[in-house]
Design an enzyme around this catalytic site. Structure first.
Site, PDB file in Angstrom:
ATOM      1  CB  SER A 242       6.762 -18.188   3.525  1.00 52.63           C
ATOM      2  OG  SER A 242       6.431 -19.464   3.030  1.00 52.63           O
TER       3      SER A 242
ATOM      4  CE  LYS B 167       7.617 -21.897   5.851  1.00 49.40           C
ATOM      5  NZ  LYS B 167       7.117 -20.628   5.458  1.00 49.40           N
TER       6      LYS B 167
END
Length: 186
Positions: free
Chosen positions: A41, A78
Site C-alpha cells: 500500500s 499510511k
C-alpha cells in the site's frame, strides 16, 4: 580478591545490566519502536518487508508517514493527508486541502505506471470529497485522514474512515533494512 569486593563487583554488574534492560524498554515503549512494512500500500515510497524505526515523540504533520492501530490485530502504515479541520478532496489526480492544490511528488512514479498500464486518462486516485465518503465537511477533531501512496491498492481512510489520534503509534522516520532501501523518510 576479597569476597566483599567480588560481591560489590557482582552487584555493580547486575545493576548495570538492569539499567540497560530498563533503558531499552523505555526506548522501545516510549520513544522508538521497530516495525516491518507488510504489503504494497505504500509502494513506491516503501516496500513490502522494509524494516523501519518509528518515532513515538512527534505529533503527526501533513504528509508524514504514520503507523497506527487499524484494529485489535493489525497496524497500518499510511501517509497523513488531512489534519483536524481540513476539507479534503481529490479531482483529476490532484489533492485539494482547504481548496488549495498540493503537489504530491512522492506519487509521480505511481502515476506514470498507471498511465502506462491504463492510458493517459487513467487516474491513480479516484475523485472524492470527504463529504462524499463519510458525510464530514472537514476532518473531525482528534482524527487524521490517511492515504497509502499506492492508491489503487491501499486500504486507507477512504475505506476505514478517519483515524483517531489515540490510535497512532508514531511517525515512520528511517528505513533500516534491507540496506539497499535504507533512507530517512520525509
Amino acid at each position: 580478591m576479597t569476597e566483599r569486593k567480588m560481591k560489590s563487583e557482582s552487584l555493580e554488574w547486575i545493576m548495570s545490566f538492569l539499567i540497560a534492560i530498563i533503558a531499552g524498554l523505555v526506548i522501545k515503549f516510549f520513544l522508538f519502536t521497530p516495525i516491518v512494512v507488510d504489503g504494497q500500500s505504500m509502494k513506491s515510497t516503501l516496500n513490502d518487508q522494509d524494516r523501519m524505526i518509528v518515532s513515538k515523540l512527534s505529533k503527526p504533520e501533513r504528509f508524514d508517514i504514520v503507523v497506527f492501530h487499524a484494529n485489535e490485530k493489525q497496524d497500518y502504515i499510511k501517509r497523513v493527508i488531512g489534519l483536524p479541520g481540513d476539507k479534503i478532496e481529490y479531482e483529476n489526480d490532484t489533492l485539494y486541502i482547504n481548496g488549495k492544490a498540493y503537489e504530491e511528488e512522492y506519487l509521480e512514479e505511481n502515476k506514470k505506471w498507471i498511465k502506462e498500464q491504463f492510458g493517459e486518462d487513467a487516474l491513480l486516485t479516484d475523485n472524492f470529497t470527504l463529504e462524499d465518503l463519510w458525510g464530514y465537511e472537514t476532518v473531525p477533531e482528534d482524527t487524521i485522514f490517511v492515504l497509502g501512496d499506492n492508491r489503487r491498492f491501499s486500504k486507507d481512510s477512504r475505506h476505514i474512515g478517519v483515524i483517531p489520534m489515540k490510535a497512532i503509534i508514531g511517525d515512520a522516520k528511517i528505513v533500516i533494512w534491507p540496506i539497499k532501501n535504507a533512507q530517512i523518510i520525509r
